[in-house]
Design a protein around this motif. Sequence first.
Motif, PDB file in Angstrom:
ATOM      1  N   GLY A 105      33.376  59.305  31.975  1.00  0.00           N
ATOM      2  CA  GLY A 105      32.624  60.357  32.678  1.00  0.00           C
ATOM      3  C   GLY A 105      33.238  60.224  34.209  1.00  0.00           C
ATOM      4  O   GLY A 105      32.545  60.797  35.063  1.00  0.00           O
ATOM      5  N   PHE A 106      34.258  59.645  34.453  1.00  0.00           N
ATOM      6  CA  PHE A 106      34.953  59.611  35.939  1.00  0.00           C
ATOM      7  C   PHE A 106      36.351  59.296  35.677  1.00  0.00           C
ATOM      8  O   PHE A 106      36.975  59.000  34.771  1.00  0.00           O
ATOM      9  N   SER A 107      37.058  59.735  36.725  1.00  0.00           N
ATOM     10  CA  SER A 107      38.543  59.451  36.987  1.00  0.00           C
ATOM     11  C   SER A 107      38.966  58.035  37.507  1.00  0.00           C
ATOM     12  O   SER A 107      38.482  57.679  38.309  1.00  0.00           O
ATOM     13  N   VAL A 108      39.940  57.263  36.835  1.00  0.00           N
ATOM     14  CA  VAL A 108      40.438  56.187  37.067  1.00  0.00           C
ATOM     15  C   VAL A 108      41.577  56.479  37.804  1.00  0.00           C
ATOM     16  O   VAL A 108      42.727  57.063  37.318  1.00  0.00           O
ATOM     17  N   ILE A 109      41.594  56.348  39.194  1.00  0.00           N
ATOM     18  CA  ILE A 109      42.827  56.814  40.043  1.00  0.00           C
ATOM     19  C   ILE A 109      43.683  55.591  40.117  1.00  0.00           C
ATOM     20  O   ILE A 109      44.959  55.766  39.676  1.00  0.00           O
ATOM     21  N   ALA A 110      43.300  54.180  40.541  1.00  0.00           N
ATOM     22  CA  ALA A 110      44.270  53.069  40.363  1.00  0.00           C
ATOM     23  C   ALA A 110      43.415  51.838  40.590  1.00  0.00           C
ATOM     24  O   ALA A 110      42.446  52.092  41.096  1.00  0.00           O
ATOM     25  N   ASP A 111      43.773  50.738  40.035  1.00  0.00           N
ATOM     26  CA  ASP A 111      43.312  49.250  40.198  1.00  0.00           C
ATOM     27  C   ASP A 111      43.307  48.748  41.582  1.00  0.00           C
ATOM     28  O   ASP A 111      44.490  48.833  42.061  1.00  0.00           O
ATOM     29  N   VAL A 112      42.415  48.274  42.224  1.00  0.00           N
ATOM     30  CA  VAL A 112      42.263  47.840  43.637  1.00  0.00           C
ATOM     31  C   VAL A 112      42.174  46.236  43.356  1.00  0.00           C
ATOM     32  O   VAL A 112      41.126  45.760  42.668  1.00  0.00           O
ATOM     33  N   LEU A 113      43.029  45.539  43.889  1.00  0.00           N
ATOM     34  CA  LEU A 113      42.702  43.861  43.819  1.00  0.00           C
ATOM     35  C   LEU A 113      41.475  43.603  44.909  1.00  0.00           C
ATOM     36  O   LEU A 113      41.538  43.670  46.046  1.00  0.00           O
ATOM     37  N   PRO A 114      40.761  43.003  44.247  1.00  0.00           N
ATOM     38  CA  PRO A 114      39.553  42.534  45.153  1.00  0.00           C
ATOM     39  C   PRO A 114      39.916  41.410  45.989  1.00  0.00           C
ATOM     40  O   PRO A 114      40.570  40.321  45.587  1.00  0.00           O
ATOM     41  N   GLU A 115      39.144  41.492  47.086  1.00  0.00           N
ATOM     42  CA  GLU A 115      39.545  40.654  48.243  1.00  0.00           C
ATOM     43  C   GLU A 115      38.422  39.653  48.941  1.00  0.00           C
ATOM     44  O   GLU A 115      38.428  38.731  49.189  1.00  0.00           O
ATOM     45  N   SER A 152      42.945  49.409  27.853  1.00  0.00           N
ATOM     46  CA  SER A 152      42.339  50.746  27.630  1.00  0.00           C
ATOM     47  C   SER A 152      43.215  51.467  26.826  1.00  0.00           C
ATOM     48  O   SER A 152      42.829  52.277  26.250  1.00  0.00           O
ATOM     49  N   ASP A 153      44.495  50.992  26.603  1.00  0.00           N
ATOM     50  CA  ASP A 153      45.520  51.918  25.475  1.00  0.00           C
ATOM     51  C   ASP A 153      45.206  51.381  24.157  1.00  0.00           C
ATOM     52  O   ASP A 153      46.066  52.023  23.295  1.00  0.00           O
ATOM     53  N   ASP A 154      44.518  50.440  23.853  1.00  0.00           N
ATOM     54  CA  ASP A 154      44.264  49.954  22.559  1.00  0.00           C
ATOM     55  C   ASP A 154      45.436  49.264  21.880  1.00  0.00           C
ATOM     56  O   ASP A 154      45.521  49.009  20.755  1.00  0.00           O
ATOM     57  N   VAL A 212      40.320  42.726  31.540  1.00  0.00           N
ATOM     58  CA  VAL A 212      41.738  43.519  32.184  1.00  0.00           C
ATOM     59  C   VAL A 212      41.208  44.741  32.896  1.00  0.00           C
ATOM     60  O   VAL A 212      40.190  45.355  32.470  1.00  0.00           O
ATOM     61  N   SER A 213      41.864  44.868  34.003  1.00  0.00           N
ATOM     62  CA  SER A 213      41.501  46.075  34.755  1.00  0.00           C
ATOM     63  C   SER A 213      41.649  47.338  34.023  1.00  0.00           C
ATOM     64  O   SER A 213      42.374  47.560  33.291  1.00  0.00           O
ATOM     65  N   PRO A 214      41.080  48.395  34.444  1.00  0.00           N
ATOM     66  CA  PRO A 214      40.983  49.744  33.681  1.00  0.00           C
ATOM     67  C   PRO A 214      42.356  50.347  33.574  1.00  0.00           C
ATOM     68  O   PRO A 214      42.810  50.860  32.632  1.00  0.00           O
ATOM     69  N   ASN A 215      43.030  50.126  35.010  1.00  0.00           N
ATOM     70  CA  ASN A 215      44.268  50.842  34.765  1.00  0.00           C
ATOM     71  C   ASN A 215      45.606  49.701  34.393  1.00  0.00           C
ATOM     72  O   ASN A 215      46.658  50.101  34.587  1.00  0.00           O
ATOM     73  N   MET A 216      45.074  48.695  33.829  1.00  0.00           N
ATOM     74  CA  MET A 216      46.151  47.503  33.217  1.00  0.00           C
ATOM     75  C   MET A 216      46.841  47.149  34.337  1.00  0.00           C
ATOM     76  O   MET A 216      48.336  46.723  33.941  1.00  0.00           O
ATOM     77  N   VAL A 253      31.945  30.056  36.425  1.00  0.00           N
ATOM     78  CA  VAL A 253      31.970  31.318  35.942  1.00  0.00           C
ATOM     79  C   VAL A 253      31.977  31.724  34.424  1.00  0.00           C
ATOM     80  O   VAL A 253      32.902  31.260  33.876  1.00  0.00           O
ATOM     81  N   LEU A 254      31.041  32.280  33.892  1.00  0.00           N
ATOM     82  CA  LEU A 254      31.037  32.577  32.363  1.00  0.00           C
ATOM     83  C   LEU A 254      31.584  33.896  32.112  1.00  0.00           C
ATOM     84  O   LEU A 254      32.375  34.033  31.175  1.00  0.00           O
ATOM     85  N   SER A 255      31.394  34.834  32.891  1.00  0.00           N
ATOM     86  CA  SER A 255      31.869  36.331  32.486  1.00  0.00           C
ATOM     87  C   SER A 255      32.023  37.136  33.553  1.00  0.00           C
ATOM     88  O   SER A 255      31.729  37.016  34.567  1.00  0.00           O
ATOM     89  N   LEU A 256      32.953  38.234  33.330  1.00  0.00           N
ATOM     90  CA  LEU A 256      33.526  39.060  34.292  1.00  0.00           C
ATOM     91  C   LEU A 256      33.515  40.565  33.503  1.00  0.00           C
ATOM     92  O   LEU A 256      33.456  40.853  32.386  1.00  0.00           O
ATOM     93  N   ALA A 257      33.242  41.434  34.580  1.00  0.00           N
ATOM     94  CA  ALA A 257      33.229  42.968  34.214  1.00  0.00           C
ATOM     95  C   ALA A 257      33.866  43.637  35.449  1.00  0.00           C
ATOM     96  O   ALA A 257      33.865  43.539  36.441  1.00  0.00           O
ATOM     97  N   TRP A 258      35.183  44.283  34.979  1.00  0.00           N
ATOM     98  CA  TRP A 258      35.598  45.297  35.918  1.00  0.00           C
ATOM     99  C   TRP A 258      34.877  46.709  36.076  1.00  0.00           C
ATOM    100  O   TRP A 258      34.742  47.307  34.923  1.00  0.00           O
ATOM    101  N   CYS A 259      34.939  47.281  37.180  1.00  0.00           N
ATOM    102  CA  CYS A 259      34.384  48.492  37.585  1.00  0.00           C
ATOM    103  C   CYS A 259      35.235  49.600  36.926  1.00  0.00           C
ATOM    104  O   CYS A 259      36.269  49.667  37.002  1.00  0.00           O
ATOM    105  N   PRO A 260      34.398  50.623  36.076  1.00  0.00           N
ATOM    106  CA  PRO A 260      35.586  51.525  35.402  1.00  0.00           C
ATOM    107  C   PRO A 260      36.138  52.319  36.293  1.00  0.00           C
ATOM    108  O   PRO A 260      37.283  52.815  35.846  1.00  0.00           O
ATOM    109  N   THR A 261      36.084  52.570  37.502  1.00  0.00           N
ATOM    110  CA  THR A 261      37.141  53.067  38.499  1.00  0.00           C
ATOM    111  C   THR A 261      38.191  52.190  38.921  1.00  0.00           C
ATOM    112  O   THR A 261      39.210  52.724  39.616  1.00  0.00           O
ATOM    113  N   GLY A 262      37.946  51.124  38.516  1.00  0.00           N
ATOM    114  CA  GLY A 262      39.176  50.196  39.001  1.00  0.00           C
ATOM    115  C   GLY A 262      38.915  49.495  40.511  1.00  0.00           C
ATOM    116  O   GLY A 262      39.888  48.619  40.768  1.00  0.00           O
ATOM    117  N   GLN A 263      37.763  50.079  41.224  1.00  0.00           N
ATOM    118  CA  GLN A 263      37.514  49.371  42.585  1.00  0.00           C
ATOM    119  C   GLN A 263      36.378  48.570  42.504  1.00  0.00           C
ATOM    120  O   GLN A 263      35.284  49.023  42.787  1.00  0.00           O
TER     121      GLN A 263
END
Length: 580
Positions: free
Chosen positions: A276-286, A472-474, A516-520, A555-565
Amino acid sequence: MATLEEQDKENEKVTMEKDTYAADEEASTSAQPEKNVDEPVSAPPATSQASTSDFRALILGRLDSQARKMNQFEPIFNAYTQVCDEGIRAQRQSRNSLSQLDSAGDSLQSAQLEALRHELSDVYKKKSINDQALLEHKKELEERSKHLSQVQTQLAKALDENKKFAQRIAELEVELAKNKEEQTAIRDEWLALKASSATIEGKALELEKERCQLITRIRDLQQTQATFLNDELERHQAQQRKKIQDDIAAAMSAVGQAVDATNAVSGSPPEKEGRGFSVIADVLPERKTAKFEANDGEVTDVAFISESLAATAGSDKKIILWKISPGGRVQRHTVLTGSMQTITRIDINPEDKKLLLGSSNDHMARIWNVDTQRSVSTLSGHNDKVSVARFFSSHQVVTGSYDRMLKLWDASASKCLKSYFPGSTVLDLVVCRSYFVSGHFDRKLRVWDGRTAEPAQLLEMGGRVTGLFKTSDDNQLLVLSRDDTLSLLDIRSLQQLHLYSSEPFRTGGDMARCVVSPNMSYCAAGSADGGIYIWNLRTTKLETVLNRNGHENTVLSLAWCPTGQGLMSCDKQKTVCVWE
């Protein structure tokens, strides 16, 4: 007179025989030597001497035995001897007196003497009978004395035992009286508690009715609140989308040609459509932008439902939804309940975002409607903890369990369609188009096409497979295993493309997951030391480790925001962190 003389001779003969017998006994007793055990055995004599010696020893032995037998009659013989002596003296006296009588009185004296002799013989017989009776009575008296002493001893023991039993009976009577008093007190207390329990049960029923009414009111209020928040969220998202579209349109009109040229030179992939939103680019969390306590106990899994809405599951049997605002502000939205034990994994329906799936240790999986906060389906059929559940399609679910089985379900009918028997505990699984991949305790990956009971492909890893994540590309699959490595595989061939590892990195357990980040662009996994390790997906370079002011436990689990940010993580001790 001749008769008296013959009687005298006979008595003298008896006396002499008795004296001779006594002398022989004494001689045999004194003549027999005592046996010395220590003396050596001499050589046997000649045959004649041996037989004489044996005969003599036999005679002496018999005499000795006869003497021992006769010793018990010694008093009788002595008494008999005295009587005989007295009789002899009486005879001599009578003989002397008779010699002085006339011949005319010889016949009368002979008759008197004969009568006296018969009388004396009767006296001897009676004496022997009396002596025998005396011995028997004496023996009987001794036996009865012994028996009397035994009876007296037994009587004394019986009296002592009787005293002890009497004391014990008195003690038991006292104890019985105490027990009766205690029983009466306990019964009175039980009756009082029973009456109190009936009162409390009545109050509990009233409170339960009030609770049900309050729950109904709370659900109504939550429904109203959820509707209001959803409206607000939709308006906010619409405003954000409009603003982003305006910004993108302005930017594209200003630098359209420059962007195309830059993309052509850098080889960056084109934009992808997300949920439901656009993935522009993955951002490395800091840095960490938010840290808060979510579920009580372990937080087993996290997932993004949308850009601003996330879910956490944990050992408190709840799934909690959180609103995440820009800048790291987190607000508790609602709670999904119904599970009886720890919720192990959560998944979002890819076609209907309002449906959320959760697996649980109570041997079941459930589907909730996020909008109504109600459970719409319960999948029950496993014999052990359900470790993972995924949407296979909009109306089908696949689950894996510690009972070493995989099951395919019709979610709308809550019915099991098919069961698979991999033979090993299922730790994680992922759905790829028309098939799914499962990771197991026996270190194997199994690919199932859903049509056969056997896996279509099989691959053994270096350790237990704890986490799976598809790109994301299966086309690619990221695998986390207990050998402290991550592997990127080609889904079709299961060929390894890249391997990711680091010296300090340690897999956090059988429930550890990867992402894996949304934009791989990146892949990440949590470590047992509380750090989050992020690698470059293409170059396998370790880009960063997020641990500053973050987690203090595994740390047990992680989830990347669908926007990559943005990235969300959870650990074993209630803590959830948001990184940007």
